[in-house]
Motif scaffolding. Structure first.
Motif, short mmCIF file in Angstrom:
data_model
loop_
_atom_site.label_atom_id
_atom_site.label_comp_id
_atom_site.label_asym_id
_atom_site.label_seq_id
_atom_site.Cartn_x
_atom_site.Cartn_y
_atom_site.Cartn_z
N LEU A 81 -27.93 -27.01 -25.30
CA LEU A 81 -29.07 -26.09 -25.11
C LEU A 81 -29.45 -25.42 -26.43
N PHE A 82 -28.45 -24.99 -27.18
CA PHE A 82 -28.74 -24.28 -28.44
C PHE A 82 -29.28 -25.22 -29.51
N SER A 83 -29.12 -26.53 -29.30
CA SER A 83 -29.66 -27.49 -30.27
C SER A 83 -31.18 -27.67 -30.13
N CYS A 84 -31.76 -27.18 -29.04
CA CYS A 84 -33.22 -27.28 -28.88
C CYS A 84 -33.89 -26.42 -29.96
N PRO A 85 -34.94 -26.96 -30.59
CA PRO A 85 -35.51 -26.25 -31.75
C PRO A 85 -36.03 -24.85 -31.46
N ASP A 86 -36.49 -24.58 -30.24
CA ASP A 86 -37.03 -23.24 -29.97
C ASP A 86 -36.05 -22.33 -29.22
N VAL A 87 -34.80 -22.75 -29.13
CA VAL A 87 -33.77 -21.91 -28.48
C VAL A 87 -32.96 -21.23 -29.58
N ASP A 88 -32.96 -19.90 -29.54
CA ASP A 88 -32.31 -19.14 -30.61
C ASP A 88 -31.01 -18.47 -30.16
N GLY A 89 -30.51 -18.89 -29.01
CA GLY A 89 -29.26 -18.32 -28.52
C GLY A 89 -29.29 -18.18 -27.02
N GLY A 90 -28.39 -17.35 -26.50
CA GLY A 90 -28.26 -17.28 -25.05
C GLY A 90 -28.04 -15.87 -24.52
N LEU A 91 -28.45 -15.68 -23.28
CA LEU A 91 -28.12 -14.46 -22.53
C LEU A 91 -27.13 -14.92 -21.45
N ILE A 92 -25.91 -14.45 -21.57
CA ILE A 92 -24.82 -15.03 -20.79
C ILE A 92 -24.31 -14.02 -19.77
N GLY A 93 -24.25 -14.42 -18.52
CA GLY A 93 -23.73 -13.56 -17.46
C GLY A 93 -22.27 -13.86 -17.21
N LYS A 94 -22.02 -14.66 -16.18
CA LYS A 94 -20.65 -14.92 -15.72
C LYS A 94 -19.70 -15.34 -16.85
N ALA A 95 -20.15 -16.25 -17.69
CA ALA A 95 -19.25 -16.77 -18.73
C ALA A 95 -18.99 -15.75 -19.84
N SER A 96 -19.64 -14.59 -19.78
CA SER A 96 -19.37 -13.56 -20.80
C SER A 96 -18.24 -12.63 -20.39
N LEU A 97 -17.72 -12.83 -19.19
CA LEU A 97 -16.74 -11.87 -18.65
C LEU A 97 -15.31 -12.18 -19.05
N GLU A 98 -15.05 -13.36 -19.60
CA GLU A 98 -13.71 -13.72 -20.05
C GLU A 98 -13.80 -14.17 -21.51
N VAL A 99 -12.81 -13.80 -22.28
CA VAL A 99 -12.77 -14.21 -23.69
C VAL A 99 -12.80 -15.74 -23.78
N ALA A 100 -11.99 -16.39 -22.93
CA ALA A 100 -11.84 -17.85 -23.02
C ALA A 100 -13.14 -18.59 -22.70
N SER A 101 -14.00 -18.02 -21.89
CA SER A 101 -15.25 -18.72 -21.59
C SER A 101 -16.38 -18.27 -22.52
N PHE A 102 -16.25 -17.08 -23.12
CA PHE A 102 -17.34 -16.55 -23.96
C PHE A 102 -17.26 -17.04 -25.41
N VAL A 103 -16.07 -17.03 -25.98
CA VAL A 103 -15.94 -17.37 -27.41
C VAL A 103 -16.47 -18.79 -27.71
N PRO A 104 -16.19 -19.80 -26.87
CA PRO A 104 -16.74 -21.13 -27.18
C PRO A 104 -18.27 -21.15 -27.20
N ILE A 105 -18.90 -20.27 -26.44
CA ILE A 105 -20.37 -20.21 -26.44
C ILE A 105 -20.86 -19.66 -27.79
N VAL A 106 -20.18 -18.63 -28.27
CA VAL A 106 -20.53 -18.08 -29.59
C VAL A 106 -20.30 -19.15 -30.65
N ASN A 107 -19.18 -19.85 -30.56
CA ASN A 107 -18.87 -20.90 -31.55
C ASN A 107 -19.92 -22.01 -31.52
N ALA A 108 -20.39 -22.34 -30.31
CA ALA A 108 -21.40 -23.40 -30.20
C ALA A 108 -22.66 -23.01 -30.96
N LEU A 109 -23.08 -21.76 -30.83
CA LEU A 109 -24.30 -21.33 -31.54
C LEU A 109 -24.05 -21.32 -33.04
N ASN A 110 -22.87 -20.87 -33.44
CA ASN A 110 -22.56 -20.85 -34.87
C ASN A 110 -22.55 -22.26 -35.46
#
Ligand code: PGA
Length: 258
Positions: A225-254
């Motif tokens: 999703l973040f590889s799409c040219p007009d996507v600049d990141g994410g607004l994350i609900g459920k997956a933001s509630l645990e470190v283990a599910s949130f950090v990989p999302i941050v890493n993906a954008l980085n």
């Protein structure tokens, strides 16, 4: 280059101690920021803002925001919270128009326009949420629907004001359902939103506008999703509630931004 942003919408989760412990664990688990690291915006319940702003003060790439604010600056509105109050406890952002607020608390485009207008003078940057229902998409009306949300809630702003706004496209049918929009659907809508803003405010503002995707975004689908040219990141609900599910999302954008 446009800002890359991951916003974490905790919704109505995490008591005081749990939230604090979680934020500390998150800081430890995130890779040290580089010059191209994504900005992280935590959107906890109001009770956390004051403490977390002190705890996170030295984290240059982690910011705080609220999930809602009232459209007036002060007054007899029992149970509500105003933009200057949020600013006074360290919030720099505020979610406006999340679909749960629209659906469960009857917030409409006109009210949301007032909230956006109320936030800006207090240096609170609105993260404005838009997005269509499954029925609207089934009829092919998604772009017209989102356009109306932007026109009625944002397009009264001056160019200087809209430059402070982040847009989050969150199709209602994807929020909390495990059903993510496809990269093709997401890119098409983000491109459409960018061109609506460009038409209204010109090329420079349209190109600089961060547009986040939200709706069942997780560690598995974040990269594509973040590889799409007009996507600049994410607004994350459920997956933001645990470190283990949130950090990989941050890493993906980085990774995508590197
Ligand atoms: P979700 O929520 O990631 O749990 O779908 C996103 C949101 O509501 O902002």
């Amino acid at each position: 280059m446009r800002a890359k942003i991951i916003a974490a919408n905790w919704k109505m989760n995490k008591g005081y101690h749990v939230g604090l412990t979680f934020a500390q664990a998150l800081v430890r688990a995130l890779e040290p920021p580089t010059h191209h690291s994504a900005q992280i915006i935590l959107l906890p319940p109001f009770i956390h803002l004051s403490t977390l702003s002190q705890t996170l003060a030295i984290q240059q790439h982690i910011h705080l925001g609220a999930q809602n604010c009232h459209q007036d600056a002060y007054g007899a509105f029992t149970g509500e919270i105003a933009a200057p109050m949020l600013r006074s406890v360290g919030a720099q952002y505020v979610l406006v128009g999340h679909s749960e607020r629209r659906q469960l608390f009857n917030e409409d485009n006109r009210l949301l326009a007032k909230k956006v207008t109320a936030a800006l003078p207090h240096a609170l940057k609105p993260i404005f949420c838009c997005g269509e229902s499954a029925e609207t998409r089934a009829e092919g009306g998604q772009e017209a629907f989102v356009k109306q949300q932007l026109v009625e809630s944002l397009f009264h702003l001056t160019a200087q004001q809209i430059a402070q706004v982040i847009i989050a496209y969150e199709p209602i049918w994807a929020i909390g359902t495990g059903k993510t929009a496809t990269p093709t659907e997401v890119q098409a809508m983000h491109q459409a939103i960018r061109s609506m803003v460009t038409q209204q405010y010109g090329e420079a503002i349209g190109q600089d506008l961060p547009i986040l995707y939200g709706g069942s975004c997780n560690a598995q689908n974040a990269h594509v999703l973040f590889s799409c040219p007009d996507v600049d990141g994410g607004l994350i609900g459920k997956a933001s509630l645990e470190v283990a599910s949130f950090v990989p999302i941050v890493n993906a954008l980085n990774e995508v931004a590197a």
